[in-house]
Design an enzyme around this catalytic site. Sequence first.
Site, short mmCIF file in Angstrom:
data_model
loop_
_atom_site.label_atom_id
_atom_site.label_comp_id
_atom_site.label_asym_id
_atom_site.label_seq_id
_atom_site.Cartn_x
_atom_site.Cartn_y
_atom_site.Cartn_z
N SER A 2 0.84 -1.22 0.00
CA SER A 2 0.00 0.00 0.00
C SER A 2 0.87 1.26 0.00
O SER A 2 0.62 2.19 -0.78
CB SER A 2 -0.97 0.00 1.19
N HIS A 10 5.47 -12.44 7.76
CA HIS A 10 5.68 -11.06 7.32
C HIS A 10 6.88 -11.00 6.38
O HIS A 10 7.83 -11.77 6.55
CB HIS A 10 5.91 -10.12 8.53
N ARG A 27 2.46 -4.45 16.79
CA ARG A 27 1.06 -4.02 16.59
C ARG A 27 0.13 -5.14 17.06
O ARG A 27 -0.97 -4.89 17.55
CB ARG A 27 0.81 -3.67 15.12
N ASP A 29 -2.71 -8.31 11.58
CA ASP A 29 -4.04 -8.73 11.15
C ASP A 29 -4.60 -9.90 11.96
O ASP A 29 -5.79 -10.19 11.90
CB ASP A 29 -4.00 -9.12 9.67
#
Length: 440
Positions: free
Chosen positions: A241, A318, A327, A373
């Site tokens: 992104s 990842h 996170r 996520d």
Amino acid sequence: MESLKEKLARKIEEHRPRTKRLLSDFGDVVIDQVTVSQVIGGMRGIKSLVTDISYLDPEEGIRFRGFTLPEVFKKLPKPKGKEAPYVEGLFYLLLTGDIPTEEEVADVIDEFRKRRILPRYVYEVIDAFPCCSHPMPIFSAAIMTMQRESFFSKKYQVGLNKQDYWDPTYEDTLNLLAKLPEIGAYIYTKLYREGQKRIQSNPNLDFGSNFAHMMGKADPYDDVSRMHFLIHSDHESGNVSAHTGHLVASSLSDIYYSISAMINGLAGPLHGLANQEVLRWLQNLMDMMGGEVPTEDEMKQYVWQTLNSGQVIPGFGHAVLRKTDPRYSLQRDFSLKYLKDDNLFKYVDMLYKVVPPILVEQGKAKNPWPNVDAQSGVIQWYYGVTEYDFYTVLFGIGRAIGISANIIWDRALGYPLERPKSVTTSMLEEMVQKATGQKF
Ligand code: CMX
């Protein structure tokens, strides 16, 4: 008090000579080498982008402007009695590198408040989407629809000095970011609150609280929203992104084109859509278990079944990180505090134990640990946002904050059109032959 824009202008002036000197005096210094596996393998690890806004250490995780996530949560101003800082304060930090005061945050909140109102045609475009569309194309199109409002594009057409590119980009960014909660909440209303009227924006609320209000969710969903937007805002420049936003902006496409494009990149299941995939995958197991929490053995069996059918375990692994994503840890701490008895959280908690050793045993994934996520959807579910197709929109609202801050700085430092070089397979073979003597 110096406004955010004034401070940014000063910081840009201070920074420009650094980039200029690196380029003019040291442009030929070699900082990296490229291997065949990097060229074929998605450019992993090639140092070819610059950003000062965030840095992702493989072992430690993300830092925003040098601060770890716990530090950001501790240092940024928060609404009274709340746990998660103001999103507006984060934007200030990402742009300037400084922790803002309460007064400076109040000024940004006011800027956002003035720019919130959505043009009528955006509602009409959202309304016109065909039934059963996924919320991500609606989100992307709603942003794209507003391209006609771009100051940058208008000013560029009449003639704009390169030194000043960042200024209308800044104005476009504030105009767009301020509207994203309204767009997201309206898409939610339209798709999932059938027949119910849109909840009007409350001008007295900050970005996160107003989003929670328009979603029709009670506190602490305001804290959940701020936390969610904050942790998803930036993850260095190379992820799909961020890189897409940067690439599109490098052709001097304005912020509307760039953010809409980055949303499209985020919508892939290996990237932002993974948060929806985690819930879909877990719901499937929940259905099989009749709602009961599985035993560890049953969970292990489900994980192996997924792997053996050639699928990935969503929420794990990842491209850069080699440890548990901070996170994830931050959201896990929140979940242990507020939803530790929730059934779905118990599933996620068990995955944390069960999946990494299985991925290690399988021997493929370079990082067996959970990413952001794996946790975010469960928190949303607990607080009543159970329509998991929507989760990537939430990710997108947060990610737009970091990407647009990066694009403003790209413009300020005059980063050029991005244009890496490609080679053919035969050329690669020839290069290998030359380097190794091996024939093809
Ligand atoms: N489950 C099963 N296999 C996995 C895996 C996982 N969670 N993570 C990696 N692998 C596999 C890869 O598919 C690859 O297999 P092949 O050699 O057969 O192609 C192998 O392990 C090596 O991959 P890697 O170098 O460790 O990981 P990549 O950099 O190629 O990909 C990522 C990273 C995130 C796409 C991958 O870990 C993955 O698919 N994870 C699940 C999806 C996910 O959670 N995505 C969200 C990431 C965070 C975000 O951007 O939002």
